[in-house]
Scaffold this motif. Sequence first.
Motif, short mmCIF file in Angstrom:
data_model
loop_
_atom_site.label_atom_id
_atom_site.label_comp_id
_atom_site.label_asym_id
_atom_site.label_seq_id
_atom_site.Cartn_x
_atom_site.Cartn_y
_atom_site.Cartn_z
N CYS A 151 0.89 -1.16 0.00
CA CYS A 151 0.00 0.00 0.00
C CYS A 151 0.92 1.21 0.00
N ASN A 152 0.69 2.16 0.85
CA ASN A 152 1.59 3.31 0.91
C ASN A 152 2.81 2.99 1.77
N ALA A 153 2.55 2.67 3.05
CA ALA A 153 3.64 2.42 3.98
C ALA A 153 3.82 0.94 4.31
N GLY A 154 2.90 0.08 3.83
CA GLY A 154 3.00 -1.33 4.16
C GLY A 154 2.69 -1.59 5.62
N VAL A 155 1.82 -0.77 6.19
CA VAL A 155 1.53 -0.86 7.63
C VAL A 155 0.09 -1.32 7.90
N SER A 156 -0.89 -0.70 7.24
CA SER A 156 -2.29 -0.99 7.55
C SER A 156 -2.99 -1.80 6.47
N ARG A 157 -3.19 -1.21 5.29
CA ARG A 157 -4.00 -1.87 4.27
C ARG A 157 -3.41 -3.17 3.75
N SER A 158 -2.16 -3.13 3.31
CA SER A 158 -1.56 -4.34 2.73
C SER A 158 -1.36 -5.43 3.78
N SER A 159 -1.04 -5.06 5.01
CA SER A 159 -0.89 -6.06 6.07
C SER A 159 -2.24 -6.71 6.37
N THR A 160 -3.31 -5.91 6.29
CA THR A 160 -4.66 -6.44 6.49
C THR A 160 -4.98 -7.51 5.46
N ILE A 161 -4.61 -7.26 4.20
CA ILE A 161 -4.87 -8.22 3.13
C ILE A 161 -4.10 -9.51 3.37
N CYS A 162 -2.86 -9.40 3.81
CA CYS A 162 -2.06 -10.59 4.09
C CYS A 162 -2.66 -11.41 5.23
N ILE A 163 -3.07 -10.73 6.28
CA ILE A 163 -3.67 -11.42 7.43
C ILE A 163 -4.98 -12.09 7.02
N ALA A 164 -5.80 -11.39 6.25
CA ALA A 164 -7.07 -11.95 5.79
C ALA A 164 -6.84 -13.19 4.93
N TYR A 165 -5.83 -13.13 4.09
CA TYR A 165 -5.51 -14.29 3.24
C TYR A 165 -5.17 -15.51 4.10
N LEU A 166 -4.35 -15.30 5.12
CA LEU A 166 -3.96 -16.42 5.98
C LEU A 166 -5.15 -16.98 6.76
#
Length: 207
Positions: A151-166
């Motif tokens: 995402c922008n900082a790799g802190v909120s949005r993209s980490s959320t997607i990774c966690i949801a995938y798992l």
Amino acid sequence: MSFLDQLKAKKKCLKSTVTNITHADGSQKQILLTKTGDEVLETSRVQLKSKTYGFIVDTKPDFVPACISDDFLYLGSQDAVTQENVQKYKFTDILSIGIETPPSDIDSNAIRTHYVACLDLPETCLEAIVRQSNQIICDVHERTGRILIHCNAGVSRSSTICIAYLILEHKMSFDVAFALVKSKRECIRPNDGFLKQLKQMDHSNGV
């Protein structure tokens, strides 16, 4: 002299005061206000020399992505989207969450880019966002590719997607999935609304 007269007299003898004004672009000016009779006059204005901004400046680029799962799922900031990383980590796909794939020197003919709209706000509903993202991630996995999610900082949005995938694809509990991603990239911090929705995605509930 009455009390009211005393107040009026003091009103005319107010001391000069210095005020800092911050504009929308982050620039600041310092003005001196002086009381003269019944009027407040701006007697001087000084442009502050210090360099100021109306936003947080990222002075430490974050180029290194974190491998989250099976050497195919990587998480990072937009800084990690470089041709050097594409070659080093053998990325076949880049998934941009809420921010268009940033301009870089990557060869767009040699890699697939994907974009999923997502605002980093607690009230953002993740259901459709996660469904779309998981489809992309699963497709990359089936192709034995490697994907960088940012995402922008790799802190909120993209980490959320990774966690949801798992949680949804690997059937992990929220606690296990969150701990795994955080162990790989310590700075992650999904916003409170995302955290609440992720907890509801536990494999016993689904999405």
